[in-house]
Design a protein around this motif. Structure first.
Motif, PDB file in Angstrom:
ATOM      1  N   VAL A 110       0.835  -1.201   0.000  1.00 49.89           N
ATOM      2  CA  VAL A 110       0.000   0.000   0.000  1.00 49.89           C
ATOM      3  C   VAL A 110       0.872   1.254   0.000  1.00 49.89           C
ATOM      4  O   VAL A 110       0.651   2.191  -0.776  1.00 49.89           O
ATOM      5  CB  VAL A 110      -0.946   0.006   1.217  1.00 49.89           C
ATOM      6  CG1 VAL A 110      -1.659   1.348   1.343  1.00 49.89           C
ATOM      7  CG2 VAL A 110      -1.966  -1.123   1.102  1.00 49.89           C
ATOM      8  N   ALA A 111       1.873   1.277   0.861  1.00 51.74           N
ATOM      9  CA  ALA A 111       2.716   2.468   0.993  1.00 51.74           C
ATOM     10  C   ALA A 111       3.497   2.750  -0.288  1.00 51.74           C
ATOM     11  O   ALA A 111       3.590   3.896  -0.738  1.00 51.74           O
ATOM     12  CB  ALA A 111       3.675   2.296   2.170  1.00 51.74           C
ATOM     13  N   VAL A 112       4.069   1.716  -0.902  1.00 51.12           N
ATOM     14  CA  VAL A 112       4.860   1.914  -2.120  1.00 51.12           C
ATOM     15  C   VAL A 112       3.956   2.318  -3.272  1.00 51.12           C
ATOM     16  O   VAL A 112       4.312   3.184  -4.084  1.00 51.12           O
ATOM     17  CB  VAL A 112       5.665   0.642  -2.463  1.00 51.12           C
ATOM     18  CG1 VAL A 112       6.376   0.800  -3.808  1.00 51.12           C
ATOM     19  CG2 VAL A 112       6.684   0.349  -1.369  1.00 51.12           C
ATOM     20  N   ASN A 117       7.718   5.298  -4.423  1.00 49.09           N
ATOM     21  CA  ASN A 117       9.126   5.400  -4.066  1.00 49.09           C
ATOM     22  C   ASN A 117       9.357   4.594  -2.795  1.00 49.09           C
ATOM     23  O   ASN A 117       8.612   4.740  -1.819  1.00 49.09           O
ATOM     24  CB  ASN A 117       9.489   6.882  -3.848  1.00 49.09           C
ATOM     25  CG  ASN A 117      10.935   7.087  -3.486  1.00 49.09           C
ATOM     26  OD1 ASN A 117      11.322   6.871  -2.340  1.00 49.09           O
ATOM     27  ND2 ASN A 117      11.734   7.520  -4.450  1.00 49.09           N
ATOM     28  N   PHE A 118      10.408   3.755  -2.789  1.00 46.49           N
ATOM     29  CA  PHE A 118      10.673   2.918  -1.618  1.00 46.49           C
ATOM     30  C   PHE A 118      11.081   3.745  -0.407  1.00 46.49           C
ATOM     31  O   PHE A 118      10.694   3.456   0.726  1.00 46.49           O
ATOM     32  CB  PHE A 118      11.761   1.891  -1.947  1.00 46.49           C
ATOM     33  CG  PHE A 118      11.260   0.702  -2.720  1.00 46.49           C
ATOM     34  CD1 PHE A 118      10.449  -0.255  -2.115  1.00 46.49           C
ATOM     35  CD2 PHE A 118      11.580   0.543  -4.054  1.00 46.49           C
ATOM     36  CE1 PHE A 118       9.971  -1.343  -2.822  1.00 46.49           C
ATOM     37  CE2 PHE A 118      11.112  -0.540  -4.773  1.00 46.49           C
ATOM     38  CZ  PHE A 118      10.308  -1.489  -4.161  1.00 46.49           C
ATOM     39  N   THR A 119      11.892   4.761  -0.633  1.00 44.50           N
ATOM     40  CA  THR A 119      12.372   5.576   0.482  1.00 44.50           C
ATOM     41  C   THR A 119      11.220   6.313   1.161  1.00 44.50           C
ATOM     42  O   THR A 119      11.104   6.331   2.392  1.00 44.50           O
ATOM     43  CB  THR A 119      13.433   6.581  -0.003  1.00 44.50           C
ATOM     44  OG1 THR A 119      14.526   5.862  -0.588  1.00 44.50           O
ATOM     45  CG2 THR A 119      13.951   7.423   1.155  1.00 44.50           C
ATOM     46  N   LEU A 120      10.331   6.925   0.344  1.00 42.63           N
ATOM     47  CA  LEU A 120       9.192   7.641   0.915  1.00 42.63           C
ATOM     48  C   LEU A 120       8.234   6.678   1.612  1.00 42.63           C
ATOM     49  O   LEU A 120       7.684   6.990   2.659  1.00 42.63           O
ATOM     50  CB  LEU A 120       8.460   8.408  -0.184  1.00 42.63           C
ATOM     51  CG  LEU A 120       9.216   9.580  -0.815  1.00 42.63           C
ATOM     52  CD1 LEU A 120       8.407  10.193  -1.949  1.00 42.63           C
ATOM     53  CD2 LEU A 120       9.559  10.633   0.235  1.00 42.63           C
ATOM     54  N   ALA A 121       8.048   5.498   1.021  1.00 42.36           N
ATOM     55  CA  ALA A 121       7.170   4.503   1.637  1.00 42.36           C
ATOM     56  C   ALA A 121       7.726   4.054   2.987  1.00 42.36           C
ATOM     57  O   ALA A 121       6.986   3.904   3.959  1.00 42.36           O
ATOM     58  CB  ALA A 121       6.999   3.307   0.708  1.00 42.36           C
ATOM     59  N   ALA A 122       9.046   3.837   3.038  1.00 42.92           N
ATOM     60  CA  ALA A 122       9.675   3.422   4.286  1.00 42.92           C
ATOM     61  C   ALA A 122       9.522   4.502   5.358  1.00 42.92           C
ATOM     62  O   ALA A 122       9.252   4.206   6.525  1.00 42.92           O
ATOM     63  CB  ALA A 122      11.149   3.114   4.043  1.00 42.92           C
TER      64      ALA A 122
END
Length: 402
Positions: A110-112, A117-122
């Motif tokens: 959901v976040a990605v 973007n992986f960094t923003l999702a993390a």
């Protein structure tokens, strides 16, 4: 707001929740363990973890077996609804995912898909970037196909990934709602109501409904979300908003929402008390065109009616401020010769207090339906259902003019 940020105590091990349903259906740990191909101690341990996380019991244990109590039945109802959303989307990717996909993997998906973007999702999840990347890789390995396309502009989710992310959001919403239902079963107040409110609702319907609601449910949190209709609709469909209040669209904007009529509303042209037209007994459309205006944005029902006033007229308004803010309209009209076009119910308190003047123009042809927009097959909590019942205008006390 995202569903990930509103996770409840119920939202934990998906396999444990499946085992819980198996016991509810069979009234037996032995049968549930056989169906799930797990040992009886493993099933017993899963049930214990669920009850420990909820700080309550969900079964009545008898010599004839385990039977869901009131809280267990409330939980089972929401868990079934969650898997009804989730399982078809998982099965479309891979039959194995139904048994192996985890909450953390779905949260990462959901976040990605939202961040691209992986960094923003993390960062959104409060995790390290490699952890999020690993969760997505595990899902892709089980699915046997990539879920995201890596481009120079970011990460683009596949159609199947978007479908699974949407299903996960709605499934997580059901698990959040479960905690409220469990509290209701214990005669406790818990949870919140998230309302997407268009301008009329914010100034006319909601204040009265909230005041009435607070008389019996003082502890339920209420959040009002404002914004363009398209943003509110997206939030509703993702499960971030419980329902919308405002002008209905004809036809309904998309097939997974339904609209519920409350009442008809008409428009009114307003001015400041010192406006040259404020004391007139009649005005014409051509006279109105000579003044600057404050009106709603293009694409809204109010703006469509406003534009229709001047269709095929030789004179068109040349100066327009686009805003749905009643406060901005009121203040601008009080110090300039601007006119406003607005819902009559939205403006009635300002008119009654002498802050705005309704001009003598018959706009009965601008009647438009006002009501609720909800997700199809949405199951409200008891508190949400109570609040919605108060939004029927006839059930609320009349608003005082003083």
């Amino acid at each position: 707001m995202t569903l990930i940020q509103t996770a409840s105590n119920v939202q934990h091990n998906l396999r444990h929740l499946r085992l819980f349903l198996a016991v509810v259906d069979t009234n037996s740990v032995t049968q549930a363990s056989a169906l799930s191909h797990l040992s009886q101690p493993a099933v017993t341990q899963a049930l214990a973890k669920i009850e420990r996380s909820l700080r309550t019991t969900v079964f009545t244990r008898t010599p004839r077996g385990l039977f869901a109590n009131a809280e267990g039945k409330a939980l089972a109802r929401r868990v079934r609804r969650a898997f009804d959303f989730l399982d078809p989307a998982l099965a479309e990717l891979s039959p194995r995912l139904k048994m192996v996909a985890t909450t953390s993997q779905l949260e990462a998906l959901v976040a990605v898909s939202e961040a691209g973007n992986f960094t923003l999702a993390a960062r959104q999840l409060g995790l390290a970037q490699p952890t999020v990347h690993r969760a997505i890789t595990q899902l892709e390995d089980e699915a046997g196909k990539p879920l995201f396309e890596r481009t120079s502009y970011g990460i683009i989710a596949s159609r199947a990934a978007l479908a699974l992310a949407q299903a996960a959001r709605l499934a997580f919403t059901e698990l959040v709602q479960a905690e409220t239902d469990l509290a209701e079963a214990r005669s406790e107040e818990k949870g919140r109501i998230v309302i997407g409110a268009m301008p009329l609702a914010r100034s006319f319907l909601l204040p009265r409904a909230i005041a009435e609601f607070r008389k019996t449910r003082p502890k339920i949190a209420i959040r009002i979300v404002e914004g363009p209709y398209s943003d509110l609709l997206s939030g509703l469909r993702r499960g971030e908003i419980d329902f919308l209040i405002g002008a209905l669209r004809e036809p309904a904007p998309i097939g997974d929402v339904e609209q519920r009529f409350l009442f008809n509303d008409t428009l009114v042209v307003v001015s400041g008390s010192g406006h040259p037209l404020a004391q007139r007994q009649s005005v014409t459309i051509n006279e109105l065109a000579a003044y600057p205006w404050v009106v709603a944005q293009h694409g809204t029902p109010i703006r469509q009616h406003f534009d229709a006033l001047f269709d095929d007229r030789p004179h068109q308004p040349a100066s327009i401020v686009e805003s749905s803010s009643l406060i901005l309209m009121r203040e601008l009209l009080s110090c300039t010769d601007h006119l406003g076009c607005i819902s009559v119910r939205q403006a009635q308190a300002e008119i009654a207090r002498g802050l705005l003047k309704a001009l003598p123009l018959d706009l009965c042809h601008t009647a438009r339906p006002i009501g609720l927009t909800l997700r199809v097959n949405w199951a409200p909590t008891s508190a949400q259902e109570h609040f919605i019942s108060l939004l029927d205008d006839r059930s609320l006390p009349e608003e005082s003019d003083h």
